[in-house]
Design an enzyme around this catalytic site. Structure first.
Site, PDB file in Angstrom:
ATOM      1  N   ASN A 171      99.532  50.359   9.259  1.00 59.51           N
ATOM      2  CA  ASN A 171      99.060  50.032   7.904  1.00 59.51           C
ATOM      3  C   ASN A 171     100.282  49.645   7.079  1.00 59.51           C
ATOM      4  O   ASN A 171     101.416  49.745   7.545  1.00 59.51           O
ATOM      5  CB  ASN A 171      98.317  51.228   7.282  1.00 59.51           C
TER       6      ASN A 171
ATOM      7  N   VAL B 155      95.620  53.829  17.248  1.00 66.48           N
ATOM      8  CA  VAL B 155      96.826  53.402  17.977  1.00 66.48           C
ATOM      9  C   VAL B 155      98.087  53.919  17.290  1.00 66.48           C
ATOM     10  O   VAL B 155      99.016  54.417  17.906  1.00 66.48           O
ATOM     11  CB  VAL B 155      96.880  51.857  18.024  1.00 66.48           C
ATOM     12  N   ASP B 156      98.077  53.820  15.970  1.00 70.14           N
ATOM     13  CA  ASP B 156      99.238  54.229  15.152  1.00 70.14           C
ATOM     14  C   ASP B 156      99.586  55.688  15.450  1.00 70.14           C
ATOM     15  O   ASP B 156     100.737  56.044  15.737  1.00 70.14           O
ATOM     16  CB  ASP B 156      98.854  54.051  13.672  1.00 70.14           C
TER      17      ASP B 156
ATOM     18  N   TYR C 160      89.727  49.336  10.995  1.00 73.40           N
ATOM     19  CA  TYR C 160      89.652  48.191  10.059  1.00 73.40           C
ATOM     20  C   TYR C 160      88.412  47.331  10.273  1.00 73.40           C
ATOM     21  O   TYR C 160      88.213  46.353   9.553  1.00 73.40           O
ATOM     22  CB  TYR C 160      90.932  47.367  10.125  1.00 73.40           C
TER      23      TYR C 160
ATOM     24  N   SER D 164      93.039  45.612  14.389  1.00 76.19           N
ATOM     25  CA  SER D 164      92.006  45.611  13.339  1.00 76.19           C
ATOM     26  C   SER D 164      90.597  45.914  13.824  1.00 76.19           C
ATOM     27  O   SER D 164      89.681  45.970  12.985  1.00 76.19           O
ATOM     28  CB  SER D 164      91.969  44.264  12.589  1.00 76.19           C
TER      29      SER D 164
HETATM   30  N1  APR Z   1      95.752  52.387  23.323  1.00 78.09           N
HETATM   31  C1  APR Z   1      95.148  51.179  23.211  1.00 78.09           C
HETATM   32  N2  APR Z   1      94.194  50.907  22.297  1.00 78.09           N
HETATM   33  C2  APR Z   1      93.829  51.913  21.465  1.00 78.09           C
HETATM   34  C3  APR Z   1      94.412  53.206  21.514  1.00 78.09           C
HETATM   35  C4  APR Z   1      95.410  53.418  22.505  1.00 78.09           C
HETATM   36  N3  APR Z   1      96.022  54.600  22.646  1.00 78.09           N
HETATM   37  N4  APR Z   1      93.841  53.975  20.536  1.00 78.09           N
HETATM   38  C5  APR Z   1      92.924  53.203  19.924  1.00 78.09           C
HETATM   39  N5  APR Z   1      92.905  51.972  20.479  1.00 78.09           N
HETATM   40  C6  APR Z   1      92.088  50.806  20.114  1.00 78.09           C
HETATM   41  C7  APR Z   1      90.840  51.077  19.313  1.00 78.09           C
HETATM   42  O1  APR Z   1      89.760  51.407  20.169  1.00 78.09           O
HETATM   43  C8  APR Z   1      90.642  49.714  18.649  1.00 78.09           C
HETATM   44  O2  APR Z   1      89.963  48.823  19.522  1.00 78.09           O
HETATM   45  O3  APR Z   1      92.907  50.002  19.268  1.00 78.09           O
HETATM   46  C9  APR Z   1      92.062  49.190  18.452  1.00 78.09           C
HETATM   47  C10 APR Z   1      92.584  49.272  17.011  1.00 78.09           C
HETATM   48  O4  APR Z   1      92.064  50.450  16.408  1.00 78.09           O
HETATM   49  P1  APR Z   1      92.893  51.277  15.264  1.00 78.09           P
HETATM   50  O5  APR Z   1      93.953  52.045  15.927  1.00 78.09           O
HETATM   51  O6  APR Z   1      91.864  52.006  14.458  1.00 78.09           O
HETATM   52  O7  APR Z   1      93.596  50.150  14.394  1.00 78.09           O
HETATM   53  P2  APR Z   1      93.025  49.214  13.255  1.00 78.09           P
HETATM   54  O8  APR Z   1      91.569  48.933  13.410  1.00 78.09           O
HETATM   55  O9  APR Z   1      93.977  48.055  13.206  1.00 78.09           O
HETATM   56  O10 APR Z   1      93.192  50.100  11.926  1.00 78.09           O
HETATM   57  C11 APR Z   1      94.486  50.364  11.481  1.00 78.09           C
HETATM   58  O11 APR Z   1      94.095  52.726  11.309  1.00 78.09           O
HETATM   59  O12 APR Z   1      95.316  54.279  12.461  1.00 78.09           O
HETATM   60  C12 APR Z   1      95.184  53.654  11.233  1.00 78.09           C
HETATM   61  O13 APR Z   1      97.401  53.653  10.313  1.00 78.09           O
HETATM   62  C13 APR Z   1      96.400  52.829  10.886  1.00 78.09           C
HETATM   63  O14 APR Z   1      95.630  52.436   8.668  1.00 78.09           O
HETATM   64  C14 APR Z   1      95.794  51.845   9.940  1.00 78.09           C
HETATM   65  C15 APR Z   1      94.437  51.555  10.560  1.00 78.09           C
END
Ligand code: APR
Length: 177
Positions: free
Chosen positions: A30, A39-40, A127, A123
């Site tokens: 973010n 993922v973060d 997101y 995203s």
């Molecule tokens: N490895 C691979 N893919 C993953 C993992 C992992 N360990 N964990 C989650 N995912 C996938 C999710 O299933 C999704 O398809 O990564 C994709 C992105 O999901 P998010 O992590 O929720 O990221 P995003 O949608 O971009 O939202 C970002 O979420 O974690 C917070 O700090 C981050 O505010 C930001 C927001």
């Protein structure tokens, strides 16, 4: 570049991005770059506290752009943090911002001599970006970069779960032709 050559340079795998043995993994961060869930959270947990310390010094990152750090305890030497758009209704420039995430991450990778890089589906989690639409944008941008003699040898799309894996495999097949 032939479709076969291109297909050899874009891989789709099902798994956890923190386990990938590549030069750089991409974080779906973010704008604060100070960690989160998904993922973060997984990347910060696996990398250890030094990652957050380095991120604090970066002063954040605008949506659609990317920043690079070390990987610390991760298998990958580098982490490229990019900030995807929050999905609203598809008429707020979301597609272009998401494309910017892939473009700026790959540009940073090239600048830092990264040869192999793994992306999560940016995203498409918290997101809320529709995954099929996001996968098409991802593959389109990656193809554009690889077709212009990029120093990047391999891009992995790391999918969490079977559905995500099938969506991304289909996007690559349709794009490669
Ligand atoms: N490895 C691979 N893919 C993953 C993992 C992992 N360990 N964990 C989650 N995912 C996938 C999710 O299933 C999704 O398809 O990564 C994709 C992105 O999901 P998010 O992590 O929720 O990221 P995003 O949608 O971009 O939202 C970002 O979420 O974690 C917070 O700090 C981050 O505010 C930001 C927001």
């Amino acid at each position: 570049m032939s479709p076969e050559q291109l297909e050899n340079r874009i891989g789709v795998v099902e798994g956890d991005i923190t386990k990938q043995q590549v030069d750089a993994i991409v974080n779906a961060a973010n704008t604060t770059l100070l960690g989160g869930g998904g993922v973060d959270g997984a990347i910060h947990r696996a990398a250890g506290p030094e990652l957050l310390e380095e991120c604090r010094r970066l002063g954040g990152c605008p949506t659609g752009q990317a920043r690079i750090t070390k990987g610390y305890r991760l298998p990958s030497k580098r982490v490229i943090h990019t900030v995807g758009p929050v999905w609203r209704d598809g008429h707020r420039g979301e597609d272009e911002l998401l494309a910017g995430c892939y473009r700026s991450s790959l540009a940073l990778a090239e600048q830092h001599g990264v040869k192999t890089i793994a992306f999560p589906s940016i995203s498409t989690g918290a997101y809320g970006f529709p995954m099929e639409r996001a996968a098409k944008i991802a593959v389109t941008e990656i193809k554009k970069i690889l077709e212009r003699k990029s120093s990047i040898e391999k891009v992995l799309l790391v999918c969490f779960g079977r559905n995500a894996f099938e969506v991304h495999q289909k996007a690559v097949r349709e794009m490669v032709g």
